[in-house]
Design a protein around this motif. Sequence first.
Motif, PDB file in Angstrom:
ATOM      1  N   ASP A  40       7.035  -2.960   2.653  1.00  0.00           N
ATOM      2  CA  ASP A  40       5.748  -2.628   2.049  1.00  0.00           C
ATOM      3  C   ASP A  40       5.451  -1.176   2.404  1.00  0.00           C
ATOM      4  O   ASP A  40       4.989  -0.880   3.506  1.00  0.00           O
ATOM      5  N   SER A  41       5.698  -0.260   1.475  1.00  0.00           N
ATOM      6  CA  SER A  41       5.497   1.163   1.774  1.00  0.00           C
ATOM      7  C   SER A  41       4.033   1.484   2.016  1.00  0.00           C
ATOM      8  O   SER A  41       3.701   2.387   2.785  1.00  0.00           O
ATOM      9  N   GLY A  42       3.136   0.734   1.367  1.00  0.00           N
ATOM     10  CA  GLY A  42       1.713   0.976   1.555  1.00  0.00           C
ATOM     11  C   GLY A  42       1.266   0.767   2.985  1.00  0.00           C
ATOM     12  O   GLY A  42       0.330   1.411   3.467  1.00  0.00           O
ATOM     13  N   ALA A  43       1.945  -0.149   3.696  1.00  0.00           N
ATOM     14  CA  ALA A  43       1.599  -0.407   5.094  1.00  0.00           C
ATOM     15  C   ALA A  43       1.815   0.834   5.945  1.00  0.00           C
ATOM     16  O   ALA A  43       1.133   1.033   6.963  1.00  0.00           O
ATOM     17  N   MET A  44       2.743   1.690   5.541  1.00  0.00           N
ATOM     18  CA  MET A  44       3.009   2.913   6.305  1.00  0.00           C
ATOM     19  C   MET A  44       1.838   3.886   6.178  1.00  0.00           C
ATOM     20  O   MET A  44       1.449   4.534   7.154  1.00  0.00           O
ATOM     21  N   TYR A  45       1.258   3.986   4.981  1.00  0.00           N
ATOM     22  CA  TYR A  45       0.083   4.849   4.801  1.00  0.00           C
ATOM     23  C   TYR A  45      -1.128   4.262   5.514  1.00  0.00           C
ATOM     24  O   TYR A  45      -1.953   4.997   6.072  1.00  0.00           O
ATOM     25  N   VAL A  65      -2.945  15.543   9.929  1.00  0.00           N
ATOM     26  CA  VAL A  65      -2.531  14.167   9.678  1.00  0.00           C
ATOM     27  C   VAL A  65      -1.011  14.103   9.515  1.00  0.00           C
ATOM     28  O   VAL A  65      -0.354  13.194  10.028  1.00  0.00           O
ATOM     29  N   ALA A  66      -0.434  15.076   8.818  1.00  0.00           N
ATOM     30  CA  ALA A  66       1.018  15.091   8.610  1.00  0.00           C
ATOM     31  C   ALA A  66       1.761  15.267   9.929  1.00  0.00           C
ATOM     32  O   ALA A  66       2.783  14.614  10.176  1.00  0.00           O
ATOM     33  N   ARG A  67       1.253  16.147  10.789  1.00  0.00           N
ATOM     34  CA  ARG A  67       1.896  16.355  12.092  1.00  0.00           C
ATOM     35  C   ARG A  67       1.823  15.095  12.929  1.00  0.00           C
ATOM     36  O   ARG A  67       2.793  14.724  13.612  1.00  0.00           O
ATOM     37  N   MET A  68       0.683  14.426  12.874  1.00  0.00           N
ATOM     38  CA  MET A  68       0.540  13.175  13.610  1.00  0.00           C
ATOM     39  C   MET A  68       1.513  12.131  13.067  1.00  0.00           C
ATOM     40  O   MET A  68       2.201  11.437  13.824  1.00  0.00           O
ATOM     41  N   ALA A  69       1.589  12.013  11.734  1.00  0.00           N
ATOM     42  CA  ALA A  69       2.462  11.031  11.098  1.00  0.00           C
ATOM     43  C   ALA A  69       3.922  11.257  11.485  1.00  0.00           C
ATOM     44  O   ALA A  69       4.671  10.306  11.734  1.00  0.00           O
ATOM     45  N   ALA A  70       4.318  12.525  11.556  1.00  0.00           N
ATOM     46  CA  ALA A  70       5.708  12.853  11.891  1.00  0.00           C
ATOM     47  C   ALA A  70       6.080  12.388  13.293  1.00  0.00           C
ATOM     48  O   ALA A  70       7.256  12.119  13.571  1.00  0.00           O
ATOM     49  N   GLY A  71       5.092  12.257  14.172  1.00  0.00           N
ATOM     50  CA  GLY A  71       5.370  11.853  15.545  1.00  0.00           C
ATOM     51  C   GLY A  71       5.233  10.369  15.800  1.00  0.00           C
ATOM     52  O   GLY A  71       5.472   9.906  16.919  1.00  0.00           O
ATOM     53  N   LEU A  72       4.861   9.597  14.778  1.00  0.00           N
ATOM     54  CA  LEU A  72       4.667   8.162  14.952  1.00  0.00           C
ATOM     55  C   LEU A  72       5.947   7.377  14.680  1.00  0.00           C
ATOM     56  O   LEU A  72       6.703   7.705  13.764  1.00  0.00           O
ATOM     57  N   ARG A  73       6.145   6.331  15.452  1.00  0.00           N
ATOM     58  CA  ARG A  73       7.241   5.390  15.179  1.00  0.00           C
ATOM     59  C   ARG A  73       6.617   4.172  14.501  1.00  0.00           C
ATOM     60  O   ARG A  73       6.012   3.316  15.143  1.00  0.00           O
ATOM     61  N   ILE A  74       6.730   4.146  13.182  1.00  0.00           N
ATOM     62  CA  ILE A  74       6.133   3.074  12.389  1.00  0.00           C
ATOM     63  C   ILE A  74       7.226   2.100  11.982  1.00  0.00           C
ATOM     64  O   ILE A  74       8.216   2.490  11.371  1.00  0.00           O
ATOM     65  N   GLU A  75       7.045   0.845  12.346  1.00  0.00           N
ATOM     66  CA  GLU A  75       8.009  -0.191  11.983  1.00  0.00           C
ATOM     67  C   GLU A  75       7.342  -1.184  11.046  1.00  0.00           C
ATOM     68  O   GLU A  75       6.275  -1.727  11.353  1.00  0.00           O
ATOM     69  N   VAL A 110       1.859  14.577   4.003  1.00  0.00           N
ATOM     70  CA  VAL A 110       1.957  13.229   4.568  1.00  0.00           C
ATOM     71  C   VAL A 110       2.979  12.417   3.779  1.00  0.00           C
ATOM     72  O   VAL A 110       3.834  11.731   4.348  1.00  0.00           O
ATOM     73  N   ARG A 111       2.913  12.514   2.470  1.00  0.00           N
ATOM     74  CA  ARG A 111       3.851  11.779   1.630  1.00  0.00           C
ATOM     75  C   ARG A 111       5.285  12.233   1.893  1.00  0.00           C
ATOM     76  O   ARG A 111       6.219  11.419   1.893  1.00  0.00           O
ATOM     77  N   ALA A 112       5.474  13.518   2.119  1.00  0.00           N
ATOM     78  CA  ALA A 112       6.824  14.031   2.391  1.00  0.00           C
ATOM     79  C   ALA A 112       7.408  13.375   3.642  1.00  0.00           C
ATOM     80  O   ALA A 112       8.587  13.007   3.677  1.00  0.00           O
ATOM     81  N   VAL A 113       6.571  13.218   4.667  1.00  0.00           N
ATOM     82  CA  VAL A 113       7.031  12.599   5.916  1.00  0.00           C
ATOM     83  C   VAL A 113       7.439  11.148   5.676  1.00  0.00           C
ATOM     84  O   VAL A 113       8.518  10.709   6.101  1.00  0.00           O
ATOM     85  N   ARG A 188      -4.349  11.503  -8.519  1.00  0.00           N
ATOM     86  CA  ARG A 188      -3.989  12.378  -7.418  1.00  0.00           C
ATOM     87  C   ARG A 188      -2.814  13.271  -7.821  1.00  0.00           C
ATOM     88  O   ARG A 188      -1.971  12.894  -8.651  1.00  0.00           O
ATOM     89  N   THR A 189      -2.743  14.429  -7.211  1.00  0.00           N
ATOM     90  CA  THR A 189      -1.689  15.386  -7.533  1.00  0.00           C
ATOM     91  C   THR A 189      -0.334  14.933  -7.016  1.00  0.00           C
ATOM     92  O   THR A 189       0.690  15.065  -7.699  1.00  0.00           O
ATOM     93  N   ALA A 190      -0.304  14.404  -5.805  1.00  0.00           N
ATOM     94  CA  ALA A 190       0.952  13.986  -5.186  1.00  0.00           C
ATOM     95  C   ALA A 190       1.289  12.542  -5.550  1.00  0.00           C
ATOM     96  O   ALA A 190       0.530  11.627  -5.235  1.00  0.00           O
ATOM     97  N   SER A 191       2.402  12.344  -6.217  1.00  0.00           N
ATOM     98  CA  SER A 191       2.919  11.003  -6.531  1.00  0.00           C
ATOM     99  C   SER A 191       1.881  10.078  -7.152  1.00  0.00           C
ATOM    100  O   SER A 191       1.581   9.008  -6.600  1.00  0.00           O
ATOM    101  N   PRO A 192       1.314  10.445  -8.296  1.00  0.00           N
ATOM    102  CA  PRO A 192       0.327   9.559  -8.932  1.00  0.00           C
ATOM    103  C   PRO A 192       0.962   8.250  -9.379  1.00  0.00           C
ATOM    104  O   PRO A 192       2.178   8.169  -9.604  1.00  0.00           O
TER     105      PRO A 192
END
Length: 228
Positions: A40-45, A65-75, A110-113, A188-192
Amino acid sequence: MAAVLHCMKTLIIAIDGPSGAGKGTVARAIASELGYRHVDSGAMYRAVGWQALRNGVPLEDEGAVARMAAGLRIEVLANAVSIDGLDVTREIRTPAIDRAAATVARWPQVRAVLVERQRRMGQGGAIVMEGRDIGTVVFPDADVKVYLDAAPEERARRRAHDPAHSGPTEVALVKSALTARDEGDRTRTASPLYVARDATLVDTTGKSVAEVVAEVLGVISGKLRTEK
């Protein structure tokens, strides 16, 4: 159909659509039927939004937010979501996190990460990934693309009675929230959110889960037959 599906060991199956269309239920059932991993990709957001709120990171600060996301281990597992080992499965299914996830999902950084991580998950195939941009951005060359949709009233009713989501249960309130989310996702501009050119649109209105699962399995089987 079983004989055709038996050869499926390395396919990437993308299931997209708006909230309440049945993506999660159907994607899990398809993955179970085929012995594939479900993501579920939405769970990552949602996880990023939850952590940002917890850490006091402004949701409107894209870079932070992007810097924080890059440092998280999301399973993201079949029935659980964790951040750095902490189970947040229930915590990320609230109206507040719905809004937070919608906000952070707007940011290209954030989406790029997260897209990069999602693509790594799909290496080797044998995966059913659901979301809003799986067949258009994450896996534009996915073997099978399905877009699930349903009438707004039915989507609202399903979400209002979904035990996986806490918060208001009045259908009218949920419908209003879903309408706002839909507008944000589509503009939205990114990945509508939109139907990929080569995706199969499946309307789930008035159909049981079993009926939709059978229809999607039929789509997968049909794709395999045409590629033989």
